[in-house]
Scaffold this motif. Structure first.
Motif, PDB file in Angstrom:
ATOM      1  N   ALA A  11      97.259  93.828 125.201  1.00 19.31           N
ATOM      2  CA  ALA A  11      96.763  92.752 124.351  1.00 19.31           C
ATOM      3  C   ALA A  11      97.133  91.384 124.884  1.00 19.31           C
ATOM      4  CB  ALA A  11      97.314  92.928 122.931  1.00 19.31           C
ATOM      5  N   GLY A  12      98.391  91.223 125.327  1.00 25.48           N
ATOM      6  CA  GLY A  12      98.845  89.897 125.706  1.00 25.48           C
ATOM      7  C   GLY A  12      98.789  89.587 127.174  1.00 25.48           C
ATOM      8  N   GLY A  13      98.839  90.607 128.049  1.00 24.54           N
ATOM      9  CA  GLY A  13      98.927  90.328 129.470  1.00 24.54           C
ATOM     10  C   GLY A  13      97.837  90.927 130.311  1.00 24.54           C
ATOM     11  N   HIS A  14      96.805  91.496 129.688  1.00 24.80           N
ATOM     12  CA  HIS A  14      95.810  92.181 130.507  1.00 24.80           C
ATOM     13  C   HIS A  14      95.004  91.209 131.355  1.00 24.80           C
ATOM     14  CE1 HIS A  14      93.190  91.090 127.114  1.00 24.80           C
ATOM     15  NE2 HIS A  14      92.179  91.231 127.945  1.00 24.80           N
ATOM     16  N   HIS A  15      94.833  89.965 130.899  1.00 26.67           N
ATOM     17  CA  HIS A  15      94.104  88.988 131.722  1.00 26.67           C
ATOM     18  C   HIS A  15      94.895  88.654 132.983  1.00 26.67           C
ATOM     19  CE1 HIS A  15      90.902  88.421 128.886  1.00 26.67           C
ATOM     20  NE2 HIS A  15      91.741  88.067 127.910  1.00 26.67           N
ATOM     21  N   ALA A  16      96.210  88.468 132.821  1.00 26.74           N
ATOM     22  CA  ALA A  16      97.047  88.173 133.987  1.00 26.74           C
ATOM     23  C   ALA A  16      97.104  89.364 134.936  1.00 26.74           C
ATOM     24  CB  ALA A  16      98.453  87.796 133.529  1.00 26.74           C
ATOM     25  N   ILE A  17      97.198  90.575 134.369  1.00 26.56           N
ATOM     26  CA  ILE A  17      97.222  91.778 135.197  1.00 26.56           C
ATOM     27  C   ILE A  17      95.912  91.912 135.965  1.00 26.56           C
ATOM     28  CG2 ILE A  17      97.212  94.299 135.097  1.00 26.56           C
ATOM     29  CD1 ILE A  17      99.222  94.148 132.844  1.00 26.56           C
ATOM     30  N   SER A  18      94.801  91.674 135.278  1.00 24.48           N
ATOM     31  CA  SER A  18      93.497  91.776 135.939  1.00 24.48           C
ATOM     32  C   SER A  18      93.369  90.761 137.069  1.00 24.48           C
ATOM     33  CB  SER A  18      92.372  91.570 134.919  1.00 24.48           C
ATOM     34  OG  SER A  18      92.392  92.574 133.931  1.00 24.48           O
ATOM     35  N   ALA A  19      93.802  89.534 136.810  1.00 28.68           N
ATOM     36  CA  ALA A  19      93.716  88.502 137.844  1.00 28.68           C
ATOM     37  C   ALA A  19      94.568  88.870 139.054  1.00 28.68           C
ATOM     38  CB  ALA A  19      94.157  87.158 137.268  1.00 28.68           C
ATOM     39  N   ALA A  20      95.774  89.376 138.800  1.00 33.56           N
ATOM     40  CA  ALA A  20      96.663  89.752 139.900  1.00 33.56           C
ATOM     41  C   ALA A  20      96.100  90.928 140.689  1.00 33.56           C
ATOM     42  CB  ALA A  20      98.048  90.095 139.345  1.00 33.56           C
ATOM     43  N   ALA A  21      95.530  91.918 139.993  1.00 34.13           N
ATOM     44  CA  ALA A  21      94.972  93.084 140.681  1.00 34.13           C
ATOM     45  C   ALA A  21      93.767  92.697 141.537  1.00 34.13           C
ATOM     46  CB  ALA A  21      94.592  94.155 139.666  1.00 34.13           C
ATOM     47  N   LEU A  22      92.920  91.816 141.020  1.00 38.09           N
ATOM     48  CA  LEU A  22      91.762  91.358 141.799  1.00 38.09           C
ATOM     49  C   LEU A  22      92.201  90.526 143.000  1.00 38.09           C
ATOM     50  CD1 LEU A  22      89.277  90.401 138.932  1.00 38.09           C
ATOM     51  CD2 LEU A  22      89.107  92.356 140.483  1.00 38.09           C
ATOM     52  N   LEU A  23      93.246  89.716 142.814  1.00 41.61           N
ATOM     53  CA  LEU A  23      93.765  88.924 143.930  1.00 41.61           C
ATOM     54  C   LEU A  23      94.354  89.830 145.009  1.00 41.61           C
ATOM     55  CD1 LEU A  23      94.307  86.133 145.115  1.00 41.61           C
ATOM     56  CD2 LEU A  23      96.492  86.111 143.882  1.00 41.61           C
ATOM     57  N   ALA A  24      95.059  90.890 144.580  1.00 42.01           N
ATOM     58  CA  ALA A  24      95.614  91.834 145.551  1.00 42.01           C
ATOM     59  C   ALA A  24      94.502  92.523 146.338  1.00 42.01           C
ATOM     60  CB  ALA A  24      96.477  92.874 144.832  1.00 42.01           C
ATOM     61  N   THR A  25      93.410  92.854 145.654  1.00 41.62           N
ATOM     62  CA  THR A  25      92.266  93.473 146.328  1.00 41.62           C
ATOM     63  C   THR A  25      91.670  92.532 147.359  1.00 41.62           C
ATOM     64  OG1 THR A  25      91.763  94.750 144.322  1.00 41.62           O
ATOM     65  CG2 THR A  25      90.002  94.516 145.950  1.00 41.62           C
TER      66      THR A  25
END
Length: 498
Positions: A11-25
């Motif tokens: 709920a609170g951090g999925h946007h940050a997690i998504s951004a980090a995962a896409l950046l890692a990709t």
């Protein structure tokens, strides 16, 4: 069994997690091609021979392919977060070692370490993205993941050319360090640990024998021309390792029930044919970049940064065609798009056969744009072909098989074009220069030409021979895609969407 991501993080951090995962990709993909335009600076600093240039790419890709194969097992046994964070730390170490290298061997070893760390990043990033995203949006998130991966490969040469020209070639690796730190620090507090309650066994024997076969073949192709093939003990060792590795792998597959890639995958005709097409796509994708940049810089005398800029239209067309093709409704037959994408790639490589030392930048940009559009159209259609008839339980392993075929297609493709480039250069040089002697030149020129003039003429002949050899390699890439086009007619009709 596994532990789901806590609702607070979702709920609170999925946007940050998504951004980090896409950046890692994006980061692991951009590091495949970022040295491309910077190769003249890297070669000059590290005294790297021309026939060693392919190692800059193939070492990274081959190491990535090996570790990608065991990512699921590693995450299940040691925990997804632990593997992900460790991979990021090793990736950062590889970046630093790249910049500290003082010779070609050190640089290639650093690229191997960096590539091995990049292997788990892409599949784990996709798994994380799908977990923090509601099911109805999985298709869109998968598209975003693919977008970032291809954007990285496409923009790498432009970024590398600009940075190396104005800030030195080590800066092309320095720029990834802040991205690595951001992903690591973002995932540290937000990403929950997840591992299998019961660790599954992994077929290390099968993976090892297959990897030995592929690496032996690649080294054989890379080193054969320099070492005069089987006149060298090293080539015999590499050939023996390759044959033995493939033999043991085939025997293992035929005699054992469990493999690192389940045999049930190969009972699906669409997946098998898509794997072959994916190999051909990899054979074209990166080798084209590996040939174009040196041609522009060494034969046509374009600056390094300009060479990088000239790859931008290819990347724009690739990403644009990818997005547009992905938006086509599932009810539409994917096979015309598959055929159209392959035809565009073949036509683009046919245009590359018209390259000459007298041309300007327009033919390169035009051919690159068309090839990018073809690859962008081909990739989503290929994914639908591969997974449209596959059992959903087999899709993770099917995805691994498709990715491996594309990666190994790129490594073998780079080795093959490097091999034939130097062989063809020598052959064409001999054909052009066989009459270039002081007496024959003097007879056909006004006045006697001495040794300095003859050396200048020899340099011109070498330049012409290299140009012809490069064009010949584009012909090989064209036929690599052309021969797999008939496979489209053997693909099963897609199932109705939904």
């Amino acid at each position: 069994m596994s532990t789901p991501l806590p609702s607070t993080a979702a709920a609170g951090g999925h946007h940050a997690i998504s951004a980090a995962a896409l950046l890692a990709t994006y980061m692991q993909a951009v590091n495949i091609s970022v040295p491309n335009a910077a190769l003249p600076h890297i070669q000059a600093t590290l005294s790297m021979a021309n026939d060693e240039v392919g190692w800059v790419f193939s070492s990274y890709i081959a190491a990535s392919a090996v570790t990608m194969s065991i990512t699921q097992w590693l995450a299940g046994r040691y925990g997804r977060k632990a593997v992900y964070q460790t991979a990021l730390a090793i990736f950062a170490l590889g970046l630093v070692l790249d910049t500290l290298a003082t010779n070609s061997v050190q640089f290639v070893l650093a690229r191997i370490l960096q590539g091995a760390a990049s292997g788990p990043l892409a599949p784990l990033s996709l798994a994380i993205l799908l977990e923090v995203t509601p099911t109805p949006r999985h298709a869109r998130m998968s598209l975003a993941w693919t977008f970032c991966s291809l954007l990285g490969i496409s923009t790498g040469p432009a970024i590398g050319g600009w940075l190396s020209e104005y800030y030195g070639w080590p800066s092309i690796f320095h720029v990834s360090l802040p991205m690595t730190a951001f992903v690591f620090l973002t995932m540290a507090p937000l990403l929950s640990e997840k591992r299998a309650e019961r660790s599954k066994s992994f077929d290390f024997f099968g993976l090892t024998t297959f990897s030995v076969g592929m690496i032996g073949l690649q080294m054989l192709l890379d080193r054969g021309e320099r070492l005069e093939w089987f006149a060298s003990t090293e080539i015999w060792v590499e050939a023996t390792a390759s044959v033995l590795g493939f033999y043991l792998f085939i025997v293992h597959v035929l005699t054992k029930k469990e493999h690192f890639l389940r045999t049930a995958l190969f009972s699906d005709r669409n997946l098998v044919l898509s794997t072959v097409i994916s190999f051909a796509l990899g054979f074209v994708l990166l080798p084209t970049l590996a040939l174009t940049s040196p041609m522009l810089e060494e034969l046509l005398n374009y600056p390094v940064d300009t060479t990088g800029y000239m790859t931008i239209p290819r990347g724009v067309a690739l990403v644009g065609a990818l997005v547009l093709t992905s938006l086509v409704p599932g009810q539409v037959d994917y096979r015309p798009f598959l055929m159209g994408g392959m035809a565009l790639v073949v036509y683009a490589n046919w245009l590359m056969l018209g390259y000459s030392p007298a041309m300007d930048w327009r033919p390169v940009v035009e051919a690159g744009f068309l090839q990018g559009a073809g690859i962008g159209m081909l990739l989503p259609a290929l994914a639908r072909a591969a997974f449209g008839t596959l059992d959903p339980k087999l899709r993770p392993e099917g995805s691994a098989l498709i990715n491996l075929s594309r990666l190994y297609g790129s490594t073998i493709g780079i080795a093959v074009v490097q091999l034939f480039f130097y062989a063809n250069t020598q052959a064409v040089h001999v054909a052009l220069a066989k009459h270039l002697t002081p007496f024959r030149v003097a007879t056909n020129a006004a006045g006697l030409i001495g040794k300095p003039g003859l050396a200048a003429l020899n340099g011109m002949v070498t330049r012409q021979a290299a140009t012809v050899a490069v064009i010949d390699q584009f012909e090989i890439l064209m036929f690599a895609m052309l021969v797999v086009i008939p496979l489209v007619f053997f693909l099963r009709k897609p199932r109705p969407a939904g």
